[in-house]
Design a protein around this motif. Structure first.
Motif: not given
Length: 395
Positions: A228-231, A233-234, A264-270, A274-280
């Motif tokens: 969802q975070c990647l979506a 960002a995309t 490029q969005s996948e690269i940026d998030v990955g 990724l820490s900004a997604c707050s996904c624990s």
């Protein structure tokens, strides 16, 4: 999980799809693709190994096609509609046998389609159309037993191999297409499933788990949160949504022209955010561990039965190249529970504190009470002596 694309379709057939592939009839696009059909041109332009798959596709032709399509203001086509109409259909893959718990018959209507970036997935026992089925005995014979035709001849592009990818997961949860196991055609796969339940602690503990529904995905999982975070960002970067997410259905679907932006969005998030997604991890999560064994299928006796009893017309070589027999069941009816607990609770902390005081200071809680009692007695004695002195002075 496979992608089916028929490259033999001519231009007029693509126009009939109604999938916004209007660029196929564009004069500039016709000139760029030369003798290639519209489907072959799209594979040549946007498939990583297009030059190896499509005859007549080379670096120059590929670049000409990409340039012609990028000058179009409209996205090429809607992949969700394309897969829904022309992707693999479970009805065509379905053969003679499907059972659950040996006695409950199942059909293609019990498999719910789900669109993903890798094609169409079909989910059994999703609980959406009917109540979820439950196994009351252990062993693959008492789970799902199904015979499928993989139809390898209808796949233009596959993930390096033909066959099926099977993922065992919980209902109403995100399905990570990168996990699971592969079943090659011509094999009988027996799958023993072991259930493991994880219970984690929220803040302020280090696990910092979460438990909230994800819009358009379902029950919270870490993989679903990252997707969802990647979506998001995309959508913010490219102005389009990735395939399969329903909560962003108002946004246009990302097409082939958006491939570089999505990548490029996948690269940026990955790599960066990724820490900004707050996904624990989820506070409560079910994990299905699978153990798979394989054997060749079908043998000569099964081929004779399929030919003479059930009237199958396919040759023995076709069956061995396309048929898959899958059995999935629980290894044990018990499950493993892994629960995180605090290292020190309040009572443990107080006990540890009192023990250390007793060890290093030679005192205990009783000694502390005695000390306080002594202080209180001394104060009272001092107050009485002061009162007697004042009274004596008055006389």
């Amino acid at each position: 999980m496979k992608s089916k694309i028929d490259t033999a379709d001519e231009d007029e057939n693509f126009v009939k799809l109604g999938l916004n592939i209007t660029g196929c009839s564009d004069n500039e696009f016709r000139s760029a693709r030369g003798n290639l059909t519209c489907g072959q041109a799209l594979l040549c332009a946007y498939e990583w190994y297009g030059s190896a798959i499509v005859r007549g596709c080379n670096k120059s032709v590929r670049q000409n096609i990409v340039n012609a399509l990028n000058r179009s203001s409209e996205r090429i086509y809607n992949e969700e509609e394309f897969l829904a109409r022309y992707g693999h259909n479970i009805t065509g893959m379905f053969l003679l046998y499907c059972r659950f718990m040996k006695t409950t018959e199942c059909s293609d209507e019990d498999f719910i389609p789900r669109l993903t970036e890798s094609g169409i997935c079909y989910t059994f026992n999703s609980g959406q159309k009917s109540p979820a089925l439950r196994a009351i005995f252990e062993g693959p014979d008492f789970g799902l037993n199904i015979l499928l035709d993989v139809q390898t001849n209808e796949s233009t592009v596959a993930d390096f191999s033909h066959g099926l990818k099977v993922i065992v997961h919980d209902q109403d949860t995100f399905v990570n297409r990168h996990i699971g196991f592969n079943i090659p055609p011509g094999f009988h796969a027996t799958v023993a499933v072991k259930l493991r339940k994880h219970i984690r602690l929220p803040k302020p503990y280090k696990t910092n788990c979460q438990q909230a529904n994800l819009p358009g995905i379902g029950t919270y999982t870490k993989d679903g949160c990252i997707t969802q975070c990647l979506a998001n960002a995309t959508l913010a970067r490219c102005g389009c949504r990735i395939i399969g997410l329903q909560d962003q259905s108002d946004a246009p679907l990302c097409s082939m022209q958006d491939a570089n932006c999505v990548y490029q969005s996948e690269i940026d998030v990955g790599e960066v955010n990724l820490s900004a997604c707050s996904c624990s991890n989820a506070c409560t999560e079910l994990e299905y561990e699978t153990r798979v064994s394989y054997s060749k299928f079908p043998d000569n006796s099964i081929i004779d039965i399929l030919h003479h009893t059930f009237g199958k017309k396919e040759s023995s070589s076709y069956m061995r190249d396309n048929y898959v027999f899958l059995q999935v069941g629980f290894q044990h009816l018990a499950y493993e529970k892994r629960e995180d607990v605090p290292s020190y609770k309040l009572e443990s902390l107080l006990g540890e504190f009192g023990g250390n005081m007793g060890l290093f200071l030679g005192c205990s809680l009783l000694t502390l009470c005695e000390f306080l009692d002594f202080v209180w007695a001394a104060v009272l004695s001092r107050m009485r002596r002061r009162s007697v002195e004042i009274s004596s002075t008055e006389y």
